[in-house]
Design an enzyme around this catalytic site. Structure first.
Site, PDB file in Angstrom:
ATOM      1  CE1 TYR A 160       6.603  30.874  40.425  1.00  0.00           C
ATOM      2  CE2 TYR A 160       5.772  31.608  42.554  1.00  0.00           C
ATOM      3  CZ  TYR A 160       6.082  30.587  41.682  1.00  0.00           C
ATOM      4  OH  TYR A 160       5.888  29.275  42.053  1.00  0.00           O
ATOM      5  CB  ALA A 161       2.804  37.396  42.765  1.00  0.00           C
ATOM      6  CB  ALA A 162       1.572  39.059  37.809  1.00  0.00           C
ATOM      7  CB  ILE A 193       7.256  21.959  47.375  1.00  0.00           C
ATOM      8  CG1 ILE A 193       5.770  22.303  47.606  1.00  0.00           C
ATOM      9  CG2 ILE A 193       7.444  20.465  47.118  1.00  0.00           C
ATOM     10  CD1 ILE A 193       5.126  21.694  48.818  1.00  0.00           C
TER      11      ILE A 193
HETATM   12  P1  NDP Z   1      11.559  22.709  39.220  1.00  0.00           P
HETATM   13  O1  NDP Z   1      12.426  23.867  38.873  1.00  0.00           O
HETATM   14  O2  NDP Z   1      12.090  21.638  40.084  1.00  0.00           O
HETATM   15  O3  NDP Z   1      10.958  22.065  37.883  1.00  0.00           O
HETATM   16  C1  NDP Z   1      10.391  22.878  36.902  1.00  0.00           C
HETATM   17  C2  NDP Z   1       9.890  22.033  35.766  1.00  0.00           C
HETATM   18  O4  NDP Z   1       9.350  22.916  34.769  1.00  0.00           O
HETATM   19  C3  NDP Z   1      10.980  21.226  35.119  1.00  0.00           C
HETATM   20  O5  NDP Z   1      10.472  19.965  34.761  1.00  0.00           O
HETATM   21  C4  NDP Z   1      11.303  22.017  33.853  1.00  0.00           C
HETATM   22  O6  NDP Z   1      11.693  21.154  32.803  1.00  0.00           O
HETATM   23  C5  NDP Z   1       9.953  22.602  33.514  1.00  0.00           C
HETATM   24  N1  NDP Z   1      10.070  23.815  32.693  1.00  0.00           N
HETATM   25  C6  NDP Z   1      10.578  25.014  33.058  1.00  0.00           C
HETATM   26  N2  NDP Z   1      10.525  25.866  32.020  1.00  0.00           N
HETATM   27  C7  NDP Z   1       9.964  25.199  30.987  1.00  0.00           C
HETATM   28  C8  NDP Z   1       9.621  25.536  29.647  1.00  0.00           C
HETATM   29  N3  NDP Z   1       9.845  26.764  29.164  1.00  0.00           N
HETATM   30  N4  NDP Z   1       9.055  24.587  28.865  1.00  0.00           N
HETATM   31  C9  NDP Z   1       8.817  23.347  29.339  1.00  0.00           C
HETATM   32  N5  NDP Z   1       9.104  22.968  30.600  1.00  0.00           N
HETATM   33  C10 NDP Z   1       9.669  23.884  31.408  1.00  0.00           C
HETATM   34  O7  NDP Z   1      10.253  23.386  39.883  1.00  0.00           O
HETATM   35  P2  NDP Z   1       9.182  22.801  40.905  1.00  0.00           P
HETATM   36  O8  NDP Z   1       9.002  21.357  40.703  1.00  0.00           O
HETATM   37  O9  NDP Z   1       9.530  23.314  42.250  1.00  0.00           O
HETATM   38  O10 NDP Z   1       7.886  23.609  40.443  1.00  0.00           O
HETATM   39  C11 NDP Z   1       6.842  23.030  39.667  1.00  0.00           C
HETATM   40  C12 NDP Z   1       5.654  23.962  39.694  1.00  0.00           C
HETATM   41  O11 NDP Z   1       5.228  24.160  41.032  1.00  0.00           O
HETATM   42  C13 NDP Z   1       5.960  25.358  39.149  1.00  0.00           C
HETATM   43  O12 NDP Z   1       4.863  25.822  38.402  1.00  0.00           O
HETATM   44  C14 NDP Z   1       6.132  26.187  40.408  1.00  0.00           C
HETATM   45  O13 NDP Z   1       5.832  27.541  40.197  1.00  0.00           O
HETATM   46  C15 NDP Z   1       5.121  25.528  41.328  1.00  0.00           C
HETATM   47  N6  NDP Z   1       5.387  25.770  42.730  1.00  0.00           N
HETATM   48  C16 NDP Z   1       6.533  25.303  43.339  1.00  0.00           C
HETATM   49  C17 NDP Z   1       6.758  25.557  44.680  1.00  0.00           C
HETATM   50  C18 NDP Z   1       7.963  25.064  45.406  1.00  0.00           C
HETATM   51  O14 NDP Z   1       8.091  25.392  46.591  1.00  0.00           O
HETATM   52  N7  NDP Z   1       8.841  24.294  44.795  1.00  0.00           N
HETATM   53  C19 NDP Z   1       5.804  26.345  45.470  1.00  0.00           C
HETATM   54  C20 NDP Z   1       4.641  26.774  44.732  1.00  0.00           C
HETATM   55  C21 NDP Z   1       4.454  26.494  43.423  1.00  0.00           C
HETATM   56  P3  NDP Z   1      13.135  21.233  32.074  1.00  0.00           P
HETATM   57  O15 NDP Z   1      14.155  21.440  33.147  1.00  0.00           O
HETATM   58  O16 NDP Z   1      13.208  19.929  31.371  1.00  0.00           O
HETATM   59  O17 NDP Z   1      12.995  22.398  31.147  1.00  0.00           O
END
Ligand code: NDP
Length: 252
Positions: A160-162, A193
């Site tokens: 994830y970090a990478a 978050i």
């Molecule tokens: P969620 O797990 O709540 O949501 C993830 C979203 O990504 C969903 O809408 C999911 O859609 C979509 N998704 C996942 N895999 C795929 C894929 N292969 N193709 C298309 N869509 C995909 O995560 P968060 O809202 O918490 O995170 C959102 C972003 O924020 C991420 O990049 C995460 O790394 C980053 N982030 C989050 C933090 C936190 O504390 N929550 C902290 C730091 C960064 P579906 O289910 O429809 O596939």
């Protein structure tokens, strides 16, 4: 402030849940047409219905596409279709992301590849297609959702970090490539978050994280959406290649 994105067309990957859905809703409240990418149809339909409820103009359009952002061919085909329908995308938010945590000694090659492909290759997949029309239009905003983990690292999250550090290097490089065409490329780095991604963590981990947040609360998806809205708006026209950390002061 309202109508900050009136008449703009935006794409939010991972707009079906959590932070991405909140970004999509915030854009809809500000007058943008919004397309979302995700893989879960039920949640995608619900997100589009929610956007319809908060729109401020009859001209706004909302659409979802079931597409795995890690697959370049699927992304390319879907974006071609979207560009044919909407003629331009002004704002791209690369938000889709996943975790598959494990210590390196126990991390499978499959989990390494999956996280790097969904979190980082996806950014290449969307930007490669959308950078050209944005350059031609001499305008565009690309916002990549990285993480504080991409700045600090974290035991158990090498993959994830990478991927998240990779997004930062990608963002700075693309910002330099596109600046002469007035396309701005930035990152938002969320801290901790409250979403489904963090719900799965054990309580002891949640308490340990909370104790390291100077503002003494866990962040909400809206905290991130507000920062993304700023970077997507004309208020940020002179900002490019930056990482805006939104973490309650966790990483100072
Ligand atoms: P969620 O797990 O709540 O949501 C993830 C979203 O990504 C969903 O809408 C999911 O859609 C979509 N998704 C996942 N895999 C795929 C894929 N292969 N193709 C298309 N869509 C995909 O995560 P968060 O809202 O918490 O995170 C959102 C972003 O924020 C991420 O990049 C995460 O790394 C980053 N982030 C989050 C933090 C936190 O504390 N929550 C902290 C730091 C960064 P579906 O289910 O429809 O596939």
């Amino acid at each position: 402030m309202q109508q900050m994105l009136m008449g703009k067309n935006a794409l939010v990957t991972g707009g079906t849940a959590g932070i991405g859905k909140e970004i999509a809703l915030q854009f809809a409240r500000q007058g943008a047409s919004v397309a979302i990418f995700g893989t879960n149809e039920e949640r995608a339909i619900a997100a589009v219905q929610e956007m319809e409820k908060v729109k401020i103009s009859e001209n706004q359009k909302f659409a979802y596409f079931l597409v795995d952002v890690a697959h370049s061919k699927n992304v390319e085909e879907t974006l071609s279709k979207l560009l044919a329908d909407w003629s331009r995308i002004d704002i791209l938010v690369n938000n889709a992301g996943i975790t598959r945590d494990n210590l390196l000694m126990r991390m499978s090659e499959e989990d390494w590849d999956l996280v790097v492909d969904v979190n980082l290759k996806s950014v290449y997949n969307t930007c490669r297609v959308l950078a050209r029309p944005m350059m031609k239009a001499r305008s565009g905003k690309i916002i990549n959702i990285t993480s504080v983990i991409g700045l600090t690292g974290n035991a158990g999250q090498t993959n994830y970090a990478a991927s998240k550090s990779g997004m930062i290097g990608f963002t700075k490089s693309l910002a330099k490539e596109l600046a002469s065409r007035n396309v701005c490329v930035n990152c938002v780095a969320p801290g901790y978050i409250e979403t489904q991604m963090t719900q799965e963590l054990p309580d002891s981990v949640k308490e340990a994280v909370l104790s390291k947040i100077p503002l003494a609360r866990i962040g909400q998806p809206s905290d991130i959406a507000h920062a993304v809205l700023f970077l997507a708006s004309d208020l940020a026209n002179y900002i490019t290649g930056q990482v805006l950390t939104v973490d309650g002061g966790m990483v100072i």
